[in-house]
Design a protein around this motif. Structure first.
Motif, mmCIF file in Angstrom:
data_model
loop_
_atom_site.group_PDB
_atom_site.id
_atom_site.type_symbol
_atom_site.label_atom_id
_atom_site.label_comp_id
_atom_site.label_asym_id
_atom_site.label_seq_id
_atom_site.Cartn_x
_atom_site.Cartn_y
_atom_site.Cartn_z
ATOM 1 N N ARG A 230 -10.006 -4.666 4.544
ATOM 2 C CA ARG A 230 -10.287 -4.478 3.051
ATOM 3 C C ARG A 230 -9.708 -5.811 1.799
ATOM 4 O O ARG A 230 -9.991 -5.967 1.411
ATOM 5 N N LEU B 42 -13.584 -6.135 -5.572
ATOM 6 C CA LEU B 42 -13.650 -5.839 -6.807
ATOM 7 C C LEU B 42 -13.365 -7.218 -7.472
ATOM 8 O O LEU B 42 -13.999 -7.296 -8.325
ATOM 9 N N THR C 85 -13.458 -5.763 0.468
ATOM 10 C CA THR C 85 -12.819 -4.956 -0.519
ATOM 11 C C THR C 85 -13.111 -5.779 -1.343
ATOM 12 O O THR C 85 -13.128 -5.762 -2.446
ATOM 13 N N LEU D 189 -1.768 6.367 -4.044
ATOM 14 C CA LEU D 189 -0.446 5.997 -3.705
ATOM 15 C C LEU D 189 0.523 5.700 -4.784
ATOM 16 O O LEU D 189 1.600 6.268 -4.303
ATOM 17 N N GLU E 185 -11.402 3.089 -5.119
ATOM 18 C CA GLU E 185 -9.928 2.308 -5.576
ATOM 19 C C GLU E 185 -8.965 3.073 -6.244
ATOM 20 O O GLU E 185 -8.115 2.681 -6.187
ATOM 21 N N ALA F 15 0.840 -1.550 0.497
ATOM 22 C CA ALA F 15 -0.196 -0.400 0.258
ATOM 23 C C ALA F 15 1.173 1.093 0.077
ATOM 24 O O ALA F 15 0.877 1.677 0.892
ATOM 25 N N GLY F 16 1.020 1.274 -0.985
ATOM 26 C CA GLY F 16 2.682 2.463 -0.968
ATOM 27 C C GLY F 16 3.594 1.915 -0.931
ATOM 28 O O GLY F 16 4.357 1.711 -1.368
ATOM 29 N N ASP F 17 4.145 2.646 0.174
ATOM 30 C CA ASP F 17 5.435 2.806 0.554
ATOM 31 C C ASP F 17 5.801 1.175 1.603
ATOM 32 O O ASP F 17 4.628 1.237 2.481
ATOM 33 N N LEU G 168 -7.815 5.998 -5.223
ATOM 34 C CA LEU G 168 -6.827 5.623 -3.966
ATOM 35 C C LEU G 168 -5.542 5.349 -4.997
ATOM 36 O O LEU G 168 -4.293 5.359 -4.774
ATOM 37 N N GLN G 169 -5.204 4.175 -5.921
ATOM 38 C CA GLN G 169 -4.007 3.440 -6.136
ATOM 39 C C GLN G 169 -3.245 4.991 -6.651
ATOM 40 O O GLN G 169 -2.122 5.148 -7.368
#
Lengths: 240, 240
Positions: free
Chosen positions: A210, A217, A213, B237, B230, A196-198, B233-234
């Motif tokens: 999560r 999806l 979700t 990120l 979503e 999730a990012g870094d 969000l990506q």
DNA sequence: CAATAAGCTGCGGGTTTACGCAAGACGGCG
DNA sequence: CGCCGTCTTGCGTAAACCCGCAGCTTATTG
């Protein structure tokens, strides 16, 4: 022969009506219902043996309706005609089809030709006809390769409903730790650990939320599955 | 006058085509797209000023498409034609409509007559036409009575995505405690504290997960809203 | 301007989750 | 029968979450 059509959308309903007439000359009566509740009633009153059923209807969805219809008369032949091939639907349907029943699952995007073929195969020849695309999902889901076990799916639903670990344990007759084990399996399979990012400190997800979700999806869950699960939950709660 | 129709379903598409022809004699060309991506492209190529758009399409949904179209040409008139009046859609639409733009929101269940009226009002008279049922939601949602604040909605989305409190704080530029405050408001409004069976020990929900489910069941959220969230969000990120 | 309301923030503590470790239980299988 | 893989359970811990309490900062209003 009589055919019952259960379908929300007037356009689709009349299209189906025509398709039935064209594909089944031996069919003399077509009756229509515009939601699940009405569909159940008509099926009961007419002792319908041949039904074309939409999934995803506002009032009462196709899976619910089919379930009660099949409960009363398991030899009924039902062709599900749906917009989507969500795994949630596929799983929902194969959960309720009685042993040896003839049924079908055709997507609305299929050609006229394919729809006609399916109608004849199911209603006349008593064969099962599953759309190729749907079939793929079914296999993946039932054969456990890459798919989800029933127990994993069960937990997925439980956390989606918002139950605590403890409540799940009580409901499924497990220990707390076992529930948590299954959760971990689930997190694993859903691949929820993405950084999730870094990679470092702030990048983590709330695994529980999560997971739900991601499942949505990926169409493992959908609205109708949640709706059904919620109803079952309420039932269970009332039952104690 | 030229009209662009963006709609998944072939039946609905041709129905719309006829409706446009019948309602707008001054319209000489009707072009069609079968998903959001194609719709955007056609709109760009033809500099379309009049669009009828389905929400909920597989490839790229109507809200996304409308957003980019309006970004390029804010005076475009768009009539949304949707099956559902989920609060999630309504909110999604009103989020993206440019100041002073003429647009409409009509349900597929509306009569032919109403559809025609809407087409003329929007495309000819540049008026906004919002289906009564949708309108109700809109007011409830925007006037905060019983509805949700934007900030509450924001958090709802964030937990639905599976972010941790800390991550939300970072994303929204708040302190951890503030995030938790908002969460409490949210739990409150969603009425998530139901005892779940018996009042005592085992009967509680996992508030976080439950909130998301309740929101879904109440159509405050839906698949398409999640999908968009979503994507955002990506993006965030990646942006760091 | 004072006053009341509404939102942000830190502190502190009770509860729930996530999960490693390890000891049984069950079911094949050579 | 003994070995092995899968499933279950308990214990213990670090982290995350839920939330009451209280001090502060902005708006809103009479």
């Amino acid at each position: 022969m009589k055919v019952l059509i259960v379908e929300d959308d007037p356009l689709h309903r009349s299209y189906l009506h025509e398709a039935v007439n064209a594909a089944l000359p031996e069919c003399d009566t077509v009756i229509e219902a515009e939601n699940g509740t009405a569909g159940e009633k008509l099926a009961r009153d007419h002792k319908s043996a041949h039904i074309v059923m939409d999934l995803q209807m506002a009032n009462r969805n196709g899976i619910e309706a089919a379930r009660t219809i099949w409960k009363e008369r398991p030899e009924t032949r039902i062709l599900f005609w749906s917009n989507y091939s969500d795994e949630a639907y596929v799983r929902g349907v194969s959960r309720i089809v009685p042993d040896g029943a003839a049924y079908g699952y055709v997507l609305k995007s299929a050609s006229d030709e394919r729809l006609k073929l399916a109608l004849r195969s199911i209603f006349i020849e008593s064969q099962c006809v599953i759309d190729r695309e749907v079939r793929g999902l079914q296999q993946k889901s039932l054969g456990q390769t890459n798919g989800f076990t029933d127990s994993e799916y069960e937990i997925l639903v439980d956390i989606a409903l918002g139950l605590t670990d403890r409540a799940i344990a009580k409901r499924r007759g497990l220990s707390l730790r076992s529930v948590q084990n299954r959760l971990q399996q689930l997190y694993d399979k859903l691949d929820v650990y993405q950084t999730a990012g870094d990679d470092h400190e702030d990048g983590r997800f709330n695994l529980r939320a999560r997971a739900v979700t991601v499942a949505l999806l990926r169409k493992l869950l959908n609205y109708s599955a949640l709706e059904r699960a919620e109803a079952e939950l309420q039932e269970w709660l009332d039952g104690k």
